[in-house]
Design a protein around this motif. Structure first.
Motif, PDB file in Angstrom:
ATOM      1  N   CYS A  80     -24.849 -11.835  -7.987  1.00 22.86           N
ATOM      2  CA  CYS A  80     -24.891 -10.671  -8.885  1.00 22.86           C
ATOM      3  C   CYS A  80     -26.127 -10.595  -9.779  1.00 22.86           C
ATOM      4  CB  CYS A  80     -23.622 -10.618  -9.733  1.00 22.86           C
ATOM      5  SG  CYS A  80     -22.180 -10.150  -8.764  1.00 22.86           S
ATOM      6  N   CYS A 131     -28.952  -9.671  -7.631  1.00 18.53           N
ATOM      7  CA  CYS A 131     -28.686  -8.336  -7.093  1.00 18.53           C
ATOM      8  C   CYS A 131     -28.993  -7.262  -8.144  1.00 18.53           C
ATOM      9  CB  CYS A 131     -27.237  -8.268  -6.636  1.00 18.53           C
ATOM     10  SG  CYS A 131     -26.782  -6.704  -5.881  1.00 18.53           S
ATOM     11  N   CYS A 191     -17.330  -3.826  -3.729  1.00 19.69           N
ATOM     12  CA  CYS A 191     -18.311  -4.812  -3.260  1.00 19.69           C
ATOM     13  C   CYS A 191     -17.610  -5.944  -2.533  1.00 19.69           C
ATOM     14  CB  CYS A 191     -19.161  -5.369  -4.389  1.00 19.69           C
ATOM     15  SG  CYS A 191     -20.430  -6.488  -3.740  1.00 19.69           S
TER      16      CYS A 191
HETATM   17  S1  SF4 Z   1     -23.318  -4.997  -5.574  1.00 22.09           S
HETATM   18 FE1  SF4 Z   1     -21.993  -6.775  -5.361  1.00 22.09          FE
HETATM   19  S2  SF4 Z   1     -23.403  -8.530  -5.441  1.00 22.09           S
HETATM   20 FE2  SF4 Z   1     -24.517  -6.767  -6.252  1.00 22.09          FE
HETATM   21  S3  SF4 Z   1     -24.192  -6.889  -8.459  1.00 22.09           S
HETATM   22 FE3  SF4 Z   1     -22.597  -5.544  -7.637  1.00 22.09          FE
HETATM   23  S4  SF4 Z   1     -20.852  -6.919  -7.308  1.00 22.09           S
HETATM   24 FE4  SF4 Z   1     -22.671  -8.226  -7.519  1.00 22.09          FE
END
Ligand code: SF4
Length: 330
Positions: free
Chosen positions: A89, A92, A198
Motif C-alpha cells: 500500500c 502503491c 482491492c
Molecule cells: S490499490 Fe490496493 S495495494 Fe494499492 S493502496 Fe489501495 S489497497 Fe493498497
C-alpha cells in the motif's frame, strides 16, 4: 482569479469522495483518477458504481490503466513491503501520486489530492507512511490531503491560497464519525466501505499469488486467473483453474492465454471452463480431467473424453469433491 484544477486519487471509497467534494465546494475543478492496477475487480458494474460516486463527489471520473507499470515497478519489489495480503500500500500510494503528478500537464491541473486520513490505517496511513508516500511520489509540494490537512504541514496549494486551508479538516484515526457527518451534509446516498475492491488486500489472493510465484513467473494473463476461479496445484506442479459459475466461464472463454490451455468439458456435459498450465505432465493432465469431471455433471460410473490441446484423455470423476481437497489452494 484562475479556476484551479486538482487531480484526485479516487479509490471510490468514502474518504476519497469526501476529499473530492470538499475541493469542489471550494470551486476547484476535480478530476477523479481511478488507477487500475490490473488486479482489482473492474467490471462494468464497478465502472458504473465509480461513475456514480464520482458524480456525487462533483468530480469527473477517469480510469487510468497502470497495470504494466505497477507490475513492473511496484508489485514485486515494494520498498516498504506488504500489508496483511499481497498489498504494497505505501508504495502503491506513492506510485499513484507519481502517476497522477505525471498527468498534471495533460489535464492542465495544478495539484494533487487524496482521501488519506492520518492514522486511519495502521500500515499505510500513519504519519511515517504518509511521509514516505510523499517522498516516493516526487510531487511532495503539490499534494493536499484535505481530510487531515490541518494536522499536516501546509502544502504549496494551501500556502499559495489555491486551496483555503481553513476549510480543510483535521480528522485522524480509525473512527469514522466525522466522515458519516459529512455523508449527511453532502447527501451521499451510495458509497462503499474502505478498502473495497482491492484483491491485493485479501488473504486468499495472497495465497494464490505466493503459490504462483513458487512455480512460475507472473505474466499479465495471470491477473485474470488470480482474480477468478477455483485454483488447484497438481502434484507435478501444473496449475488448474476451474470457472466457478457461468460468469467466470465466460471471462475465461473470452480471455487470451499463452501459458495455459483452455479446456471445455466433454460434448454435452455441463461443467466448468478450465485452465491448465501448458507445461502439465501427462499425469497432471490426466488428474486435471478427473478433477474437471468431479466439478461437472458427470455420471460417476461413466468415462468421458476430454481434449487438452491436441491430446485426448479418457477419465471418470472422483467419487466426491472431498477427494480433491488436497490439491485445492486457499
Ligand atoms: S490499490 Fe490496493 S495495494 Fe494499492 S493502496 Fe489501495 S489497497 Fe493498497
Amino acid at each position: 482569479m484562475k479556476k484551479r484544477k486538482a487531480l484526485a486519487l479516487f479509490s471510490g471509497g468514502l474518504d476519497s469522495m469526501i476529499a473530492c467534494r470538499m475541493m469542489a465546494e471550494q470551486g476547484i475543478e476535480v478530476i477523479a483518477l481511478h488507477f487500475d492496477v490490473g488486479l482489482t475487480k473492474i467490471n462494468e458494474e464497478r465502472i458504473e458504481f465509480l461513475h456514480s460516486v464520482a458524480e456525487q463527489a462533483h468530480s469527473k471520473l477517469e480510469i487510468v490503466d497502470i497495470h504494466d507499470q505497477f507490475t513492473k515497478d511496484v508489485l514485486f519489489n515494494p520498498k516498504y513491503g506488504y500489508g496483511k495480503g499481497f498489498n504494497p500500500c505505501v508504495d502503491c500510494h506513492g506510485n499513484m501520486f507519481k502517476q497522477a503528478g505525471d498527468l498534471l500537464e495533460k489535464y492542465d491541473a495544478d495539484f494533487l489530492i487524496s482521501g488519506e486520513v492520518l492514522g486511519e490505517r495502521p500500515m499505510s496511513q500513519n504519519a511515517g507512511a504518509l511521509d514516505k508516500v510523499l517522498k516516493l511520489s516526487g510531487y511532495e509540494e503539490l499534494i493536499v490531503r484535505p481530510m487531515s490537512a490541518k494536522l499536516l504541514e501546509p502544502s504549496k496549494p494551501e500556502l499559495k491560497g489555491w486551496v483555503d486551508r481553513e476549510k480543510l479538516l483535521d480528522i485522524q484515526g480509525r473512527q469514522r464519525t466525522r466522515q458519516f457527518e459529512l455523508v449527511e451534509k453532502y447527501g451521499f446516498v451510495n458509497f462503499e466501505s474502505p478498502g473495497g475492491g482491492c484483491l491485493l488486500t485479501e488473504k486468499f489472493f495472497a495465497t494464490k499469488m505466493e503459490d504462483l510465484l513458487k512455480h512460475d513467473d507472473y505474466a499479465k494473463e495471470d491477473a485474470v486467473l488470480l482474480k477468478y476461479g477455483r485454483h488447484f496445484r497438481l502434484p507435478d506442479g501444473a496449475k488448474l483453474v476451474l470457472g466457478r459459475d457461468h460468469d467466470e466461464n465466460t471471462i475465461f472463454r473470452s480471455s487470451d492465454f499463452e501459458k495455459y490451455f483452455k479446456i471445455e468439458t466433454a460434448d454435452g456435459l455441463k461443467g466448468p471452463l478450465s485452465i491448465l498450465s501448458k507445461y502439465a505432465t501427462k499425469e497432471d493432465s490426466l488428474l486435471a480431467t478427473k478433477i474437471i469431471l468431479t466439478y461437472s455433471k458427470a455420471d460417476k460410473d461413466k468415462e468421458y473424453a476430454i481434449a487438452i490441446g491436441n491430446e485426448k484423455f479418457s477419465n471418470q470423476s472422483f467419487d466426491s469433491k472431498n477427494d480433491v481437497i488436497k490439491f485445492l489452494l486457499g
